[in-house]
Scaffold this motif. Structure first.
Motif, mmCIF file in Angstrom:
data_model
loop_
_atom_site.group_PDB
_atom_site.id
_atom_site.type_symbol
_atom_site.label_atom_id
_atom_site.label_comp_id
_atom_site.label_asym_id
_atom_site.label_seq_id
_atom_site.Cartn_x
_atom_site.Cartn_y
_atom_site.Cartn_z
ATOM 1 N N SER A 291 0.846 -1.188 0.000
ATOM 2 C CA SER A 291 0.000 0.000 0.000
ATOM 3 C C SER A 291 0.888 1.247 0.000
ATOM 4 N N HIS A 292 0.365 2.335 -0.552
ATOM 5 C CA HIS A 292 1.140 3.579 -0.579
ATOM 6 C C HIS A 292 0.174 4.763 -0.575
ATOM 7 N N ILE A 293 0.684 5.945 -0.315
ATOM 8 C CA ILE A 293 -0.185 7.110 -0.153
ATOM 9 C C ILE A 293 -0.885 7.493 -1.463
ATOM 10 N N GLY A 294 -0.351 7.057 -2.585
ATOM 11 C CA GLY A 294 -0.969 7.370 -3.870
ATOM 12 C C GLY A 294 -2.332 6.731 -4.045
ATOM 13 N N LEU A 295 -2.625 5.689 -3.261
ATOM 14 C CA LEU A 295 -3.923 5.027 -3.372
ATOM 15 C C LEU A 295 -5.064 5.970 -2.986
ATOM 16 N N LEU A 296 -4.801 6.867 -2.075
ATOM 17 C CA LEU A 296 -5.826 7.833 -1.665
ATOM 18 C C LEU A 296 -6.226 8.731 -2.838
ATOM 19 N N GLN A 297 -5.233 9.118 -3.626
ATOM 20 C CA GLN A 297 -5.514 9.954 -4.796
ATOM 21 C C GLN A 297 -6.272 9.173 -5.863
ATOM 22 N N LEU A 298 -5.904 7.900 -6.037
ATOM 23 C CA LEU A 298 -6.621 7.057 -6.991
ATOM 24 C C LEU A 298 -8.088 6.910 -6.586
ATOM 25 N N GLU A 299 -8.323 6.781 -5.299
ATOM 26 C CA GLU A 299 -9.693 6.678 -4.790
ATOM 27 C C GLU A 299 -10.489 7.937 -5.104
ATOM 28 N N ASN B 46 -9.788 10.247 -7.435
ATOM 29 C CA ASN B 46 -9.866 10.551 -8.869
ATOM 30 C C ASN B 46 -11.055 9.855 -9.533
ATOM 31 N N GLY B 47 -11.375 8.671 -9.035
ATOM 32 C CA GLY B 47 -12.534 7.962 -9.581
ATOM 33 C C GLY B 47 -12.362 7.392 -10.972
ATOM 34 N N ASP B 48 -11.116 7.231 -11.401
ATOM 35 C CA ASP B 48 -10.848 6.719 -12.754
ATOM 36 C C ASP B 48 -10.835 5.189 -12.745
ATOM 37 N N ILE B 49 -12.022 4.604 -12.715
ATOM 38 C CA ILE B 49 -12.143 3.152 -12.599
ATOM 39 C C ILE B 49 -11.537 2.436 -13.809
ATOM 40 N N GLU B 50 -11.791 2.942 -14.996
ATOM 41 C CA GLU B 50 -11.325 2.269 -16.212
ATOM 42 C C GLU B 50 -9.803 2.102 -16.232
ATOM 43 N N THR B 51 -9.086 3.154 -15.843
ATOM 44 C CA THR B 51 -7.616 3.086 -15.836
ATOM 45 C C THR B 51 -7.112 2.082 -14.805
ATOM 46 N N ILE B 52 -7.716 2.085 -13.621
ATOM 47 C CA ILE B 52 -7.316 1.152 -12.573
ATOM 48 C C ILE B 52 -7.563 -0.288 -13.008
#
Length: 221
Positions: free
Chosen positions: A73-81, A83-89
């Motif tokens: 886990s890393h702090i960047g996961l919070l930003q991914l959450e 951003n809401g970019d489901i398709e990219t994830i």
């Protein structure tokens, strides 16, 4: 194969399931990875690591521990959450999984961006439940979301000697139950999967066979 472990309710043993299932898969398959998608980093800690303080891309950093390639886990996961970019994830997870026989994903205790992405990317979905009303209600809510996504999940019972039977349209229980034990707390404190800790601590294995049964069920279903 991507195996996503999910339950939006906390305290049902989701991370414990992810960690021990990944370790068990590593004894069956050659290349196994565990992705900790939870910003809190429970799976990361359970493998004796710390959440990375750097903002990383998915799949950018991993450490091989007990023959499991662990993506912490890393702090960047919070930003991914956020951003809401489901398709990219989803695309990143699927691309990463091509390098492994099995990729186990531990998810946050919610049905947000990261969790939904992991469900969409999954080939198999596992949901630990406990014999409490709130846990059953959480499974019902998960069923609703899975139905929308046209996905199916296998539910097994955690922290109970008896299996809970549920039969929703998209979440169906199996006759597998894992009883409570202080062994899980001890192993987590030491940063070791409980089934590995058990191998060195006791002569007669109790939990390893249960996780082996669950792993085989996932592979064969």
């Amino acid at each position: 194969m991507i195996v996503t472990v999910i339950n939006q309710k906390g305290g049902v043993g989701k991370t414990t399931t992810s960690v021990n299932l990944a370790y068990t898969f590593s004894k069956i398959k050659n290349n196994v990875a565990l992705m900790d998608l939870d910003p809190e980093g429970g799976a990361t800690i359970s493998f004796g690591m710390k959440r990375d303080k750097k903002e990383l891309k998915l799949g950018e950093k991993s450490v091989n521990i007990f023959n499991v390639e662990v993506f912490p886990s890393h702090i960047g996961l919070l930003q991914l959450e956020l951003n809401g970019d489901i398709e990219t994830i989803v695309n990143d997870l699927k691309k990463l999984s091509n390098s492994y026989d099995v990729l186990v994903i531990d998810t946050p205790p919610n049905l947000g961006t990261l969790s939904v992405s992991a469900m969409i990317a999954a080939d198999k979905i596992i949901s630990p439940i406990t014999p409490q009303p709130l846990s059953i209600e959480a499974a019902r809510n998960l069923d609703s979301r899975l139905t929308t996504l046209k996905k199916q999940a296998i539910a097994f019972t955690n922290m109970s000697k008896r299996a809970v039977k549920i039969e929703f349209s998209s979440v169906k229980s199996v006759e597998i139950s894992i009883p409570p034990s202080k062994l899980f707390y001890e192993a987590s404190r030491l940063g070791v999967p409980a089934v590995r800790y058990e191998e060195f601590r006791v002569k007669k294995l109790k939990f390893s066979p249960i996780f082996e049964e669950l792993a085989k069920l996932v592979l064969e279903s």
